[in-house]
Structures are given as structure tokens and as C-alpha cells.
Design a protein around this motif. Structure first.
Motif, PDB file in Angstrom:
ATOM      1  N   ASN B  60       0.831  -1.205   0.000  1.00  0.00           N
ATOM      2  CA  ASN B  60       0.000   0.000   0.000  1.00  0.00           C
ATOM      3  C   ASN B  60       0.868   1.258   0.000  1.00  0.00           C
ATOM      4  N   THR B  63       2.019   1.798  -3.408  1.00  0.00           N
ATOM      5  CA  THR B  63       0.934   2.298  -4.251  1.00  0.00           C
ATOM      6  C   THR B  63       0.775   3.809  -4.060  1.00  0.00           C
ATOM      7  N   ARG B  66       3.705   5.524  -5.722  1.00  0.00           N
ATOM      8  CA  ARG B  66       3.580   5.478  -7.184  1.00  0.00           C
ATOM      9  C   ARG B  66       2.591   6.531  -7.664  1.00  0.00           C
ATOM     10  N   LEU B  67       1.486   6.661  -6.910  1.00  0.00           N
ATOM     11  CA  LEU B  67       0.481   7.668  -7.272  1.00  0.00           C
ATOM     12  C   LEU B  67       1.074   9.066  -7.134  1.00  0.00           C
ATOM     13  N   THR B  70       4.144  10.933 -10.089  1.00  0.00           N
ATOM     14  CA  THR B  70       3.940  11.720 -11.314  1.00  0.00           C
ATOM     15  C   THR B  70       3.619  13.183 -10.993  1.00  0.00           C
ATOM     16  N   THR B  71       2.581  13.390 -10.170  1.00  0.00           N
ATOM     17  CA  THR B  71       2.249  14.773  -9.820  1.00  0.00           C
ATOM     18  C   THR B  71       3.351  15.379  -8.957  1.00  0.00           C
ATOM     19  N   LEU B 258       4.383   8.598 -16.945  1.00  0.00           N
ATOM     20  CA  LEU B 258       3.005   8.241 -17.283  1.00  0.00           C
ATOM     21  C   LEU B 258       2.964   7.328 -18.506  1.00  0.00           C
ATOM     22  N   LYS B 261       4.041   3.909 -17.419  1.00  0.00           N
ATOM     23  CA  LYS B 261       3.062   3.300 -16.522  1.00  0.00           C
ATOM     24  C   LYS B 261       1.830   2.815 -17.284  1.00  0.00           C
ATOM     25  N   ASP B 276      -3.647  19.923  -8.979  1.00  0.00           N
ATOM     26  CA  ASP B 276      -3.007  19.052  -7.991  1.00  0.00           C
ATOM     27  C   ASP B 276      -1.667  19.628  -7.555  1.00  0.00           C
ATOM     28  N   SER B 309      -6.180  10.108  -1.040  1.00  0.00           N
ATOM     29  CA  SER B 309      -6.831   9.434  -2.161  1.00  0.00           C
ATOM     30  C   SER B 309      -6.971   7.947  -1.895  1.00  0.00           C
ATOM     31  N   ILE B 310      -5.851   7.340  -1.474  1.00  0.00           N
ATOM     32  CA  ILE B 310      -5.850   5.886  -1.265  1.00  0.00           C
ATOM     33  C   ILE B 310      -6.753   5.517  -0.087  1.00  0.00           C
TER      34      ILE B 310
END
Lengths: 354, 346
Positions: B60, B63, B66-67, B70-71, B258, B261, B276, B309-310
Motif C-alpha cells: 500500500n 501504491t 507510485r500515485l 507523477t504529480t 506516465l 506506466k 493538484d 486518495s488511497i
């Protein structure tokens, strides 16, 4: 300053190269194992179900993810999936709702994988972009049910549920052929959705092919963008361009709200209009019969609900009881029937709110 | 009697001194960042309490990172631009354009024929090019940053749509072999994804650049008081151009992440990244008026949002509630910032 930044840059490049070489070496060791052959999922079990499929069985946890509900049809996708899941006391639906950001949708699916859900029902914002993470889920032994927008690798889904875009066009075209009844001079117009989408091209192709069967063709064609505003603008232009129309097919009932408004404003009623997708207000208009809208072609917004049902069967090792086959099929394509005043009552229950 | 009053006065003086010391700490970047660490910890505690070991698992955590990656990379660039007194609304569109340009059949073919680093070069160059246009318009054309980058937002995405014909461009389409690219960006080192390492690398590089170089000091000076910076001999215009090129390159890096991915380039990639990134930078304590801000704060801001978010996904809560909460957090952070700023000025 510039000197310093170049050394920094070269340092970064050097670091990147070192990392790159290390990674390539690692990748070399593992790349043999990721051939797609071993991804076929066998967790579904093989025992054919006896008794009713709806009987409560083993607990099934299903992860669900779909794009943002920015139009009525998409809103109904999630709503109907939730409603279907609520009918079963053995289904727990985890909804990671509504995003048009593929990065976020990927992380939602990753969360489902971490959670070790039993199945994932996925309507991707972009089928190709979600393919890698779907493959990851399948490799982790979690069957993926792909809804509506197809992955670009067949190994990424255990079951694929699709609407029939070409068939929508065919249904609309055939209906017009029936209504025209041999009249080869009938003027046919078309208001398409977003023109660059493959689904719009499929719909228009089906429409053209079906009309050609009875010697008709599309005389006027405009494209909108699935929104009320876009539908209204496109219809206004079309009505300007074509002083007389006999039949009009509008691809989408969400944008149809705007199309009907423009037709009202122009005071036109000399033609028969056929809608698309099958919203509740379109069906109500068909039922009442007092507008130009006489029919609509269904593009089911219950696809994801079907996905939930099939995911449950798959995990519980049951089969689709009306088929002889003991496993859930690989691909299900839904039909695009024409709804008219005669059969509207049959469909209005499953229609979506625009 | 008089002794008592002296004691009381002294005590009052001491508390006020302590208070002002507290204020000073809260005002320093360390203080603000520790506030953010506490906020992140609270978010994590909420996550652990509501989702248990589903939240605390390593998978987790990866995860979430990873999310964030990018941002996060885009937000690092945004931190520089905002500290430098600007804003960039075009980052999402630049990500989309870079992702599309580096996945055209021509680029992929070039990559197959020579080396996949060409794809990297194309993405970074496209990002830098867009940034250069933004920077020149703002610095030499005297167009307000808000307007110049708003124009770039529209045109970069438009160009991305034209190049891709609004279709999703798939990596390795037409049987072209760019496996090296994908393998590099999706590999992991010591169990952690390359993308997360890249985010870390960009963050560390950003921290060094901001805190340990002339470039960083100039950025703060230009954002804090451009006139004073000019009088101090800084070429403010040229520096502004550098800042927008820098964020453009960050967008190129994010686009590469991106593309790897999703194995696709698309004109729809990067939607909403500008919001964001700005949100992360603002709750990270960077002043929107420029002149002050930290990389650590931005990284914490990114992590807070991606963790939230998660947690929402884990708890089966809707995206709409999440957006609502996100808005509330931004407002709360800015209000807090204003209070601290007004206190420090009195």
C-alpha cells in the motif's frame, strides 16, 4: 551559474546511466517470465453450478472502478453496478468511483490488488492505458472483468463485456429503412457524438451500411460532443443547413436534450427522430408520442452491473445457467435493440437519467 | 506588594517571550514542515484506524508513492515557479503534449533504430520548449503568467490532440520494439519502483538547487522583490525564463513516467495536474506571492493528498467527498498561512 548547472546535469545523467545499467541488468534476468501465455486464469473453478445462480454462496469481494460520472450514461454505470451488488448478500462491492485521471485509476486498481479482492470490474477511462495494471491484476490471480472500453491485450481480462456500437448504427438505419418503406428520396440526417472516437466512427459506419441496404444515404451529417450544449449547437447548424428532413438519427440521448431544445426553438416537426443510448427522458418522450422523437437505440448503461454479476459467478465457480458451457464466457457483446412506443415499457425500467 | 507585581510582570514577559519563540519556530520552514509532518501522520493514523493492515502494508505504501510520483515531479517544478513569483497553469497540457510527442510512430521508430533514450530526449525537449515559450512570453513579452500559461494550457493540449488525432498512442504499436524504455521505467530497484526513485531524485535535486546554489537564492530573490533583485544585479527576465524551462522539463519527466506506466501517450493524460500541483505547493507552505517556500513542504503536500486518495479508495468512499475534503484542506492551509504571516509582521 551555467557552468554549475552543467556539472549538475552531467552528474544527474551519470547517476541515471548507472541506475539504468543496473536496471537493465535486472530486467534481463526477469524478462523471460513475463510472456503472456501463463496469464489465463483458472481460479474460476470448473464445477458446473446446480440450482439457482442467485442462491447465496461464498462471499465475493469485487473492486469496481469507472471514469468520472460527467454524463448521465456514465453516472448510471456506477449506480446500476451498486444496485446490482446490493441485491446479493454474498457480494461486497468496493467502489473507487469516478476519475478521468489514468494515473489515479491505476492506483485504484493497485489498491484492489493489494487488498486481494476476488475480482475487479473495470470500465477504463482509456482501455489501452489501463492494460498494464489489468495484466498485473491477472498475474496476481485476480480475474478482471473489462467493461465497454476494451484493453489492447486480450490477456488483460478474463471476461470482456461490450456494447455494440456498429450494431447501434445498424439498428437505427434498419428502423429508418422500415419506416421509409421503399421511399428512396427520403432525406436522412445524422448528429454524431465526438467524431474522433472509434465508437462514433463504428456507429456511423453501421448506420451508413444499414441505410445502403434500402438505397438510402446520409444527406446531412454534423458532430457534437455528448453534451447538452454541444447537441444544441450541432442541431441548430443542421436545421439551418437542411430546410427539410425526413429522418434524423442522434447518436446520444444525453446530447439529445440539447438537440430536442434546438428543434423546439426552430419550430420544426416534419421529421422522425431516433435517439441513441436510451435515457429515461428520451423513453418518456417516446411513450408520450408528442415530440419528434419516436424511437431510440439502446446502448446499455447496465454493462457494469452485468460485469458485477459475471464476476460473482466467476468467483463462485458457477456458470451462466442458460448456456451449456460450464465456464463464464470470455466475451459478451450486448445487443442494441430499437425502443419504440410499442415496446418502451419493457426498457424504461433499466433506462438512465440524463 | 511591589515585589509581587514585578514577579507577575516578569512572568508575563517570559510567557510572551516564549510565545514569540513559538511563533518564530512555527514561522521558520522547519516549524511549518513539522506541522505538515504532523498532518501527514494524522492522515496515516486515520488510514491505519479505518483500514488496518490493508493500509499499513508495504504494498500500500508503494501504491501511494507510485500515485504521488507523477504529480510530485510536476509539483517540484511548480515550487520553483511559485517561489519565483509566477504560476504555471499549463503543466497538465504540457504533460499530455510530451506524452503524445514521445510516442508518435516516428519517435518510436527512431527509438527502435537508435536508442530508447531518444524518447526520453523528445519528451524532455518538448517540455523544455513549452516552458521556454511560456518564459519568453512572460519575461520579455510582459504577458501576465496566469494568461500566458492559460494560453499554453489550451494550445498544448490542442496540439497534442492534432498530433495524436485524439487517439491513444500505444507503446510498441505496429510491432515497434521499445521494450528497453518500458523496462527501464517500470523496473524496480531494491523492491522500490524506478518511478519512485525518480521522484526522490528530482526532489533531492530540487532541494539542493533551491537551498545550496546561486540559482536557488536568485529564485527566492526574484520572487520576493523583483526590483531589489534587479538592482542587486540579477537578470530577472532571464532567470524567469529558466524557471519556466525547469518546470517544463519536470513535465517531460512526468510524461515519461506516465507513458511507461500506462504504455500509452494520449492527449487526455495529465488532466487536472495544474490544480493538484498548485494545491500541493500551497499546502506545503509556499507563498503564492513568491519569495518563500520549501521543497520538503511540497513533497509532504503531495504525500498528504495521495495518501488521502488511497484512504478514500480503501474505505469505499466516493471521489466527490474526496474533492470536497481536498478543497477544505487547501483553504485551511492557506488561512493558517495567512495568520502566521500576519503575526510575524506585527
Amino acid at each position: 551559474m551555467s557552468l554549475r548547472s552543467t556539472t549538475r546535469k552531467s552528474r544527474k545523467v551519470a547517476a541515471g546511466l548507472v541506475a539504468g545499467i543496473a536496471v537493465l541488468a535486472l530486467a534481463g534476468c526477469t524478462s523471460n517470465s513475463d510472456g503472456g501465455g501463463d496469464t489465463a486464469d483458472t481460479s474460476g473453478g470448473t464445477s458446473a453450478a446446480t440450482g439457482s445462480n442467485d442462491e447465496s454462496g461464498d462471499k465475493v469481494v469485487i473492486g469496481f472502478s469507472a471514469p468520472a460520472a460527467d454524463h448521465g450514461w456514465m453516472g448510471s454505470i456506477t449506480e446500476s453496478a451498486k444496485k446490482e451488488a446490493a441485491k446479493y448478500d454474498d457480494v461486497e462491492l468496493r467502489v473507487a468511483e469516478g476519475t478521468n485521471d489514468v494515473n489515479l485509476q491505476i492506483s485504484q486498481v493497485e489498491t484492489f490488488i493489494n487488498d486481494k479482492v476476488d475480482a475487479i470490474v473495470l470500465l477504463p477511462f482509456d482501455g489501452a492505458a489501463m492494460t498494464p495494471v489489468a495484466l498485473k491484476a491477472m498475474k496476481a490471480g485476480i480475474p478482471v472483468i473489462n467493461v465497454d472500453r476494451e484493453f489492447d491485450d486480450p490477456n488483460a481480462a478474463r471476461v470482456t463485456i461490450l456494447g455494440d456500437n456498429y450494431g447501434m448504427g445498424v439498428s437505427a438505419g434498419s428502423y429508418i429503412c422500415d419506416q421509409a418503406d421503399g421511399n428512396k428520396d427520403a432525406i436522412v440526417a445524422e448528429i454524431a457524438g465526438i467524431d474522433s472516437l472509434p465508437l462514433t466512427q463504428d456507429r456511423s459506419q453501421g448506420f451508413k451500411d444499414a441505410l445502403a441496404e434500402c438505397g438510402l444515404d446520409v444527406d446531412n451529417r454534423v458532430a457534437a460532443d455528448f453534451t447538452v450544449e454541444g447537441g444544441s449547437d450541432a442541431a441548430e447548424q443542421l436545421l439551418q443547413a437542411a430546410p427539410k428532413i425526413d429522418y434524423l438519427w442522434n447518436h446520444d440521448d444525453d446530447q439529445g436534450v440539447g438537440v430536442l431544445a434546438a428543434i423546439d426553438n426552430a419550430g420544426r416537426d416534419e421529421f422522425t427522430m431516433i435517439g441513441g443510448a436510451g435515457s429515461k427522458n428520451a423513453m418518456e418522450a417516446i411513450k408520450s408520442g408528442d415530440s419528434v422523437l419516436k424511437a431510440t437505440v439502446i446502448y446499455p448503461s447496465t454493462q457494469a452491473a452485468d460485469g458485477v454479476k459475471l464476476a460473482r459467478l466467476l468467483v463462485q465457480g458457477k456458470s451462466m445457467s442458460d448456456l451449456v458451457e460450464v465456464e463464464v464466457p470470455r466475451k459478451v457483446q450486448l445487443y442494441a435493440p430499437v425502443v419504440t412506443a410499442d415496446n418502451v415499457d419493457q426498457f424504461i425500467g433499466s433506462a438512465f437519467e440524463s | 506588594m511591589s515585589q509581587d507585581s514585578v514577579r507577575v510582570e516578569r512572568a508575563a514577559l517570559e510567557t510572551s517571550r516564549e510565545e514569540s519563540r513559538f511563533r518564530a519556530v512555527m514561522n521558520s520552514s522547519v516549524g511549518r514542515n513539522s506541522g505538515l509532518v504532523i498532518a501527514l501522520l494524522i492522515v496515516c493514523i486515520v488510514g491505519a484506524a479505518t483500514a488496518g493492515d490493508r493500509f499499513t502494508s508495504t504494498d500500500n505504501a508503494l501504491t501511494i508513492l507510485r500515485l504521488a510520483a507523477t504529480t510530485g515531479v510536476v509539483s517540484i517544478g511548480m515550487t520553483f515557479v511559485i517561489i519565483g513569483g509566477g504560476i504555471d497553469l499549463s503543466v497538465g497540457a504540457i504533460v499530455a503534449l510530451s506524452s503524445v510527442w514521445c510516442t508518435t510512430i516516428a519517435t518510436q521508430q527512431l527509438a527502435e533504430d537508435t536508442h530508447w533514450l531518444w524518447m526520453v530526449a523528445v519528451a524532455l525537449l518538448v517540455g523544455a520548449g513549452c516552458g521556454l515559450v511560456n518564459g519568453i512570453l512572460i519575461a520579455y513579452g510582459n504577458v501576465v503568467a496566469f494568461i500566458a500559461t492559460l494560453a499554453m494550457l489550451a494550445s498544448a493540449r490542442g496540439l497534442a490532440e492534432i498530433i495524436s488525432d485524439k487517439k491513444t498512442q500505444i507503446l510498441g504499436a505496429n510491432g515497434i520494439d521499445v521494450k528497453g524504455f518500458k523496462d527501464f521505467f517500470t523496473a524496480d530497484i531494491l523492491g522500490v519502483d524506478v518511478q519512485i526513485w525518480l521522484f526522490a531524485l528530482v526532489a533531492v535535486a530540487g532541494w539542493v538547487l533551491l537551498n545550496r546554489t546561486t540559482f536557488g537564492r536568485r529564485t527566492v530573490a526574484v520572487g520576493g522583490n523583483p526590483e531589489a533583485a534587479r538592482l542587486a544585479g540579477i537578470n530577472v527576465r532571464r532567470h524567469t525564463v529558466y524557471l519556466y524551462v525547469l518546470i517544463g522539463v519536470c513535465c517531460g519527466i512526468a510524461a515519461l513516467m506516465l507513458v511507461a506506466k500506462t504504455t500509452t501517450g494520449s492527449s487526455t493524460h495529465g488532466t487536472g495536474y495544474e490544480l493538484d500541483a498548485i494545491a500541493a505547493v500551497v499546502i506545503g507552505g509556499t507563498l503564492l506571492t513568491g519569495g518563500r517556500g520549501t521543497i520538503v513542504g511540497t513533497v509532504l503536500g503531495v504525500l498528504i493528498f495521495s495518501t488521502l486518495s488511497i484512504i478514500f479508495t480503501l474505505n469505499n468512499r466516493s471521489f466527490s467527498e474526496q474533492s470536497l475534503l481536498k478543497g477544505a484542506i487547501i483553504v485551511a492551509a492557506v488561512l493558517l498561512q495567512q495568520r502566521l504571516a500576519s503575526r510575524s509582521s506585527t
